[in-house]
Motif scaffolding. Sequence first.
Motif, short mmCIF file in Angstrom:
data_model
loop_
_atom_site.label_atom_id
_atom_site.label_comp_id
_atom_site.label_asym_id
_atom_site.label_seq_id
_atom_site.Cartn_x
_atom_site.Cartn_y
_atom_site.Cartn_z
N SER A 172 0.82 -1.21 0.00
CA SER A 172 0.00 0.00 0.00
C SER A 172 0.85 1.26 0.00
CB SER A 172 -0.93 0.01 1.22
OG SER A 172 -1.89 -1.03 1.13
N LEU A 173 2.07 1.15 0.54
CA LEU A 173 2.96 2.31 0.62
C LEU A 173 3.93 2.39 -0.57
CD1 LEU A 173 3.87 2.16 4.43
CD2 LEU A 173 2.20 3.65 3.31
N ALA A 174 3.68 1.60 -1.61
CA ALA A 174 4.63 1.49 -2.72
C ALA A 174 4.99 2.85 -3.32
CB ALA A 174 4.05 0.58 -3.81
N ARG A 175 4.01 3.77 -3.38
CA ARG A 175 4.28 5.06 -4.02
C ARG A 175 5.06 6.02 -3.13
NH1 ARG A 175 -1.43 6.58 -6.80
NH2 ARG A 175 -2.26 5.24 -5.15
N THR A 176 5.31 5.63 -1.89
CA THR A 176 6.04 6.53 -0.99
C THR A 176 7.55 6.27 -1.01
OG1 THR A 176 5.91 5.07 0.94
CG2 THR A 176 4.06 6.56 0.57
N PHE A 177 7.97 5.13 -1.56
CA PHE A 177 9.39 4.77 -1.50
C PHE A 177 10.16 5.34 -2.68
CE2 PHE A 177 7.27 1.24 0.79
CZ PHE A 177 7.87 1.42 2.02
N PRO A 178 11.30 5.99 -2.42
CA PRO A 178 12.16 6.45 -3.54
C PRO A 178 12.85 5.25 -4.18
CG PRO A 178 13.21 6.89 -1.42
CD PRO A 178 11.85 6.37 -1.11
N ALA A 179 13.42 5.51 -5.35
CA ALA A 179 14.06 4.42 -6.10
C ALA A 179 15.20 3.79 -5.33
CB ALA A 179 14.56 4.96 -7.44
N ARG A 180 15.91 4.59 -4.53
CA ARG A 180 17.06 4.06 -3.79
C ARG A 180 16.64 3.19 -2.61
NH1 ARG A 180 16.30 9.31 -2.24
NH2 ARG A 180 16.05 9.68 0.00
N GLU A 181 15.37 3.22 -2.23
CA GLU A 181 14.88 2.46 -1.06
C GLU A 181 14.59 1.03 -1.48
OE1 GLU A 181 14.84 2.23 2.52
OE2 GLU A 181 14.10 4.27 2.36
N THR A 182 15.65 0.33 -1.92
CA THR A 182 15.46 -1.03 -2.42
C THR A 182 15.35 -2.06 -1.30
OG1 THR A 182 17.85 -1.29 -2.61
CG2 THR A 182 16.66 -0.53 -4.57
N ARG A 183 15.59 -1.63 -0.05
CA ARG A 183 15.52 -2.59 1.06
C ARG A 183 14.12 -3.17 1.25
NH1 ARG A 183 14.34 -0.37 6.59
NH2 ARG A 183 13.18 1.57 6.26
N VAL A 184 13.09 -2.50 0.73
CA VAL A 184 11.74 -3.04 0.86
C VAL A 184 11.43 -4.04 -0.26
CG1 VAL A 184 10.89 -0.98 2.02
CG2 VAL A 184 10.66 -1.15 -0.45
N ILE A 185 12.18 -3.96 -1.36
CA ILE A 185 11.92 -4.85 -2.49
C ILE A 185 12.43 -6.27 -2.20
CG2 ILE A 185 12.39 -5.28 -4.94
CD1 ILE A 185 10.66 -2.88 -4.59
N GLY A 186 13.64 -6.35 -1.65
CA GLY A 186 14.26 -7.65 -1.41
C GLY A 186 13.41 -8.61 -0.60
N PRO A 187 12.91 -8.20 0.58
CA PRO A 187 12.09 -9.11 1.37
C PRO A 187 10.81 -9.56 0.65
CG PRO A 187 12.83 -7.26 2.71
CD PRO A 187 13.21 -6.95 1.29
N LEU A 188 10.22 -8.68 -0.15
CA LEU A 188 9.02 -9.06 -0.89
C LEU A 188 9.36 -10.09 -1.96
CD1 LEU A 188 7.19 -5.63 -1.36
CD2 LEU A 188 6.65 -7.44 0.27
N VAL A 189 10.48 -9.89 -2.66
CA VAL A 189 10.90 -10.86 -3.67
C VAL A 189 11.16 -12.22 -3.03
CG1 VAL A 189 12.75 -11.45 -5.28
CG2 VAL A 189 11.82 -9.13 -5.25
#
Length: 619
Positions: free
Chosen positions: A474-491
């Motif tokens: 739900s917060l996907a649009r709040t993260f800047p491109a450099r905030e990749t730490r949220v992508i890894g756990p989801l993957v």
Amino acid sequence: MMGSVGEKRIEDDLSYPILLAERVRSAADEAESFKADCWEVGKQVDRLSQMLRTLVRFTTSVQSLYERPIRRVIAEVSKNLERALTLVRKCKRHSILSLVVRITSATDFRKVLNLLDASVGDMKWLMGVLDAENNGSASGTFLSLPPIASNDPIISWVWSCIATVQMGQLTDRIEAANNLASLAQDNDRNKKIAVEEGGVPPLLKLLKESSSMEAQITAANALLVLANEPERVRSIVEEMGAPIVVQVLRDSPMKVQIPVAKLIARMAEYDPVAQEDFARENVIRPLVTLLSFETFLDDSGTRLGKQSIHSIVQINKEMEKNSWTSSNSRNYSYGPYANSYSNLHMDGSTRGGNYRKERENENPEVKIQLKINCAEALWMLAKGSASNSGRITETKGLLCLAKLVEKEQGELQYNSLMTIMEITAAAEWNSDLRRAAFKMNSSAAKAVIDQLLRVIKELDSPTLQIPAIRSIGSLARTFPARETRVIGPLVTQLGNNNQEVAMEAAIALAKFASPDNFLSMDHCKSIIEFNGVPPLMRLLTCGEKTQLHAVVLLCYLAIHAGDHKALEQARVLTAIEGADRTMFGQHPDLKDLVPRAIYQLNLYHTHTGVHPQRQLYAP
């Protein structure tokens, strides 16, 4: 309890059967035939008349009168007196022609006498129920059954309970409220009868006015039993239930606050009007206050050493934006949660510190149960409501919720996570809330995101991981491109053995990769670079719903990063081309997405050789 608007006064209703009784007595005295039968009718009518006059005297002497059974019984008595009057009048001297037309028999008198006898029984029962102080508590009348309720005993038991809750002595009111709750618990029909027969106002009165903790708990629990369906919840709201419930929440000991918080949760769950009413009564602040009680004490000092001077200054600046003066602030002036603690605990209660010592000395099980119910109430108040979600964040509720997710377990941790999930869901579609509550430099937002990621990565519990994953999505649009730490756990969760967790991860990642997200191209590259394509391809072999979300995400990756070598190596083009077209009806966007994805993949990937541009983004 007064009758509804436009309803006649109870005294007016009672005057009619008294007048009828006088007419029957007069007609019985004038009878020329069936004199003995008419005398019996007159005798029964005299008893009824005396009871009716006693009832009139009683109704004028009682301040809080429960009128529902009175009106029902009086209507039945009046109907029976009308039949008696019609019969007795036939026994007067008439012409021969009238006698031929009006044939009267002993059977008619037996029927009327039986009806009058039933009315006497109804009146006896009614007086016993209403005058509980002189005739014993509701427990005695609860076992009796008036003739009017012979076909439906529940109605008389409900009347008996409600009358005592409204008019009895305190101990009897508590017992009657328990009995009413017990009856209502049996089935929904009993609940409906309890509400329709006016059970809500006396229960609210008992909750509001009683100085007895037992009485308030009993009343709250009885209302809780009734409040499991929108129409019945609306009945509580329409009786000004929200302001009463909120006031009790603010002014009561913890053991009373527990069922009251549960009642708020139940009402907000079933009725959006209740949600709005509670918000109007500012219920969120006392709920957050109770939820945060002792939450920040355990690490208010230890956290200071772990913070940089800059971060402490930033946290304090943020707190000061919505700060309130507090006499307790000097006791909790250190640590990232310090101002939040002092601000919360000086507001939301009119009783000041009356119960502070009682709270501190309360049983830990009571404290934790109160927090569980307060967290559930916040969850239901936030559900589908951007305004209520905003109010929670304005009270610094996010910091409190993050702390509970970090430190607690079980139901409290779950309810806190679900509240965060509802707040983030509201923020997804409300840009004002998203910008206000989830700025990346906000300590509250950072604390929440840290805990969501910890739950996703470290807790092997689908029940907790799913709301955490949804919240990040739900917060996907709040993260800047450099905030990749949220992508890894989801993957990583795309490969979870639990199919629902994997599917939720795909849904969340799709919100990062969607064209609606301004940074979708950067996020798509991050998903691929975290090796998200292989587990995503495996999801295509799972259930239909999971396949659907896997195809959507693959299409986004193809559209925004179609030249990436990983897509060709995984044969994504073949997979998308082979996607089951029946899925298009479930996700209408697929009709456009699939052709676009195929076009992009064909543009970069050929069967002979490698397109030179593919090498630009090779991992």
